[in-house]
Each structure stands twice: as structure tokens, then as C-alpha cells.
Design an enzyme around this catalytic site. Structure first.
Site, PDB file in Angstrom:
ATOM      1  N   ALA A  77      35.061  36.303  39.591  1.00  0.00           N
ATOM      2  CA  ALA A  77      35.069  34.764  39.691  1.00  0.00           C
ATOM      3  C   ALA A  77      36.408  34.359  39.068  1.00  0.00           C
ATOM      4  O   ALA A  77      37.082  34.741  38.339  1.00  0.00           O
ATOM      5  CB  ALA A  77      34.103  33.955  39.199  1.00  0.00           C
ATOM      6  N   SER A  78      37.127  33.141  39.939  1.00  0.00           N
ATOM      7  CA  SER A  78      38.284  32.457  39.332  1.00  0.00           C
ATOM      8  C   SER A  78      39.261  33.556  39.248  1.00  0.00           C
ATOM      9  O   SER A  78      39.779  34.091  40.368  1.00  0.00           O
ATOM     10  CB  SER A  78      38.145  31.742  38.125  1.00  0.00           C
ATOM     11  OG  SER A  78      36.922  30.771  38.078  1.00  0.00           O
ATOM     12  N   GLY A  79      40.012  33.705  38.094  1.00  0.00           N
ATOM     13  CA  GLY A  79      41.171  34.635  38.153  1.00  0.00           C
ATOM     14  C   GLY A  79      40.778  36.109  38.584  1.00  0.00           C
ATOM     15  O   GLY A  79      41.528  36.945  39.040  1.00  0.00           O
TER      16      GLY A  79
END
Length: 282
Positions: A77-79
């Protein structure tokens, strides 16, 4: 493989060593004539925006020469999604936690704690906002507006990278972003991943992309053998100062993520991270 939180890019830190090792491994795979394709295993909730962007760049460069397929673990998730957004294909499990395409800026307000300890901070500025990310107190309205503009810029860049990687307009990706977290099943339905499965499916995806580019003998060898490349090792950095270790230990007692966010804030970075239930320090 990219595992765990990506903590900054300073060479002298543990996160910096992990980043340098990942970048070195991807570069070696790109240049090695005996590497036909790459499977990038990601099990990370994200972290430093700079680290994510540097790894993404190496994945993109590697993809120019040979197929790159991303395989997500429990969390990407995200990065963790950012680094794999440009891969030729993304493989994940139906229950993988992914998405969280968004940006959060982490900044600890330490002034109340310092006052309790009897510590007074004086700052000499060479520019009006030169201590924006280092001052211990709260931001005023003008400083908060600067930070908001910077976060908006990072967010638009993140959405654009995902849009290019998925081959879709940014207007289609943006409603799927906004920091929303998806299961692997929901992400596949929305076109954020391509296939369900694990490493075996990811390896098959690399093989499919190599068909027609290799001789019959090379294809036979490819079917028979998969080589797992170990991450390149880099010597450890010098130990941190005792004072910094004490701060990390104290924050770790409050919450494990609090220590990670403090390390990120030391470098003055924006953060791509998926974190919940962080404590409020007053």
C-alpha cells in the site's frame, strides 16, 4: 524484494542502506545479460516518498530492457504500490491490502515535551521558512498553507505515476486514490492489479512476456530453471548517537510506527504510509 517500511534515503541510516541495497540489486539485474526478467516481491506499507520514487525509477529503467512483474505479499500500500505501479503486470492475493494512493505529512510537535523537560530551543533562520520541518512548535497558517501545497503536488504526482503505469487517464485513477485502501479482490475489479496468485504466477507472467524473444533452447532453459537473486549486501553504517537511540526507544514504547515517523521527520521528508491508531502526544 521490498519488505517493510522504507525509512528515508540518508546513506548513514538503516533505511538508507536498505534503499541503496534495493537500488543496487535492480541495477545489477538490469545490466546482467543472464537475467531475462525480474519478479519484484513487495510486502510493504510504504514510507519515505523519496525512497519510493528512487526505487520506482529503477523499476522503470529495468522495464526498458526486460519484463518486470510485481508480486504483492500481505501488504503493498501507499509507497508499496508506488514502487510497482509501472511494472508490466501486478500479481496479488485476493486478501492483499493494497492501494492507499495518497500522501500524508508526518510532523511531531515536541514543544510540550521539551517544556516539561526544561529544554528551551532557539533558532537562527537564514530564510523565513527555513526551519519549517524542524521547529518543535505548531505551524502557523502561512506555514500550514505551504505544507498543504507541497502535499497536493506530491499527491498529483503519485496519481500521475499510477495512471501512466496502468495505461489509464489520471481522471480514472484519481477516484480510486484519495488514500483509499483496497483488498486484492477489489483492486483487481478496479484495474489496480492484473492477476491473482503468488510467486509462481508472477514467474509465469515473466515467461509469457519472453516468448518470441528467445530461441527454442533459451525457452527450454527458462522453463526448467528460475534463479532467485539475493539482495546485494552493503556494509552497515556507523551506530547512531546515544541521544537519538534514546528518542527512538521512547517513541517505540508508545507505538512502533511513531518511531518510524520520527526517523522520517528527521530527514524533512513527505511520507507515503499506511498507518492506523497512532497515539496523540500532548
Amino acid at each position: 524484494a521490498i519488505h517493510g517500511t522504507s525509512n528515508g534515503a540518508q546513506p548513514s541510516t538503516r533505511g538508507g542502506l536498505q534503499l541503496a541495497s534495493t537500488v543496487a540489486t535492480l541495477r545489477a539485474a538490469r545490466r546482467d545479460p543472464f537475467v531475462a526478467g525480474v519478479v519484484l516481491h513487495v510486502d510493504s506499507p510504504g514510507g519515505s516518498a523519496l525512497s519510493s520514487d528512487l526505487i520506482h525509477r529503477e523499476v522503470e529503467r529495468c522495464k526498458e530492457r526486460k519484463p518486470v512483474v510485481a508480486c504483492f505479499g500481505d501488504v503493498a500500500a501507499s509507497g508499496g504500490y508506488y514502487v510497482a505501479a509501472c511494472a508490466d503486470a501486478v500479481v496479488a492475493q485476493p486478501l492483499t491490502v493494497t492501494g492507499s494512493i495518497g500522501v500524508v505529512a508526518a510532523r511531531l510537535v515536541t514543544e510540550p515535551l521539551l517544556e516539561k523537560l526544561g529544554v528551551k530551543v532557539d533558532t537562527i533562520r537564514l530564510a523565513p521558512h527555513s526551519d519549517l520541518l524542524q521547529q518543535p512548535g505548531r505551524l502557523d497558517e502561512a506555514q500550514a498553507a505551504i505544507l498543504d501545497r507541497e502535499i497536493d503536488s506530491f499527491y498529483k504526482a503519485f496519481v500521475g505515476i499510477v495512471a501512466r503505469g496502468r495505461g489509464r487517464p489520471a481522471d480514472e485513477i484519481e477516484p480510486l486514490a484519495r488514500g483509499r485502501v483496497w483488498s486484492g479482490a477489489d483492486a483487481k475489479e478496479r484495474g489496480l492489479i492484473d492477476h491473482f496468485g503468488g510467486l509462481d504466477v508472477a514467474v509465469d507472467q515473466v515467461r509469457e512476456r519472453l516468448v518470441g524473444k528467445l530461441s527454442d533452447r533459451a525457452r527450454a532453459a527458462l522453463r526448467a530453471r528460475v534463479v532467485r537473486v539475493r539482495r546485494l549486501e552493503i556494509p552497515p553504517a556507523e551506530p547512531r548517537k546515544m541521544g537519538e537511540d534514546a528518542v527512538v526507544a521512547m517513541l517505540a514504547q508508545l507505538h512502533p510506527r511513531a518511531a518510524d515517523l520520527w526517523r522520517l521527520s528527521r530527514g524533512g521528508e513527505r511520507v507515503f504510509a499506511y498507518a492506523v491508531d497512532l497515539p496523540e502526544i500532548t
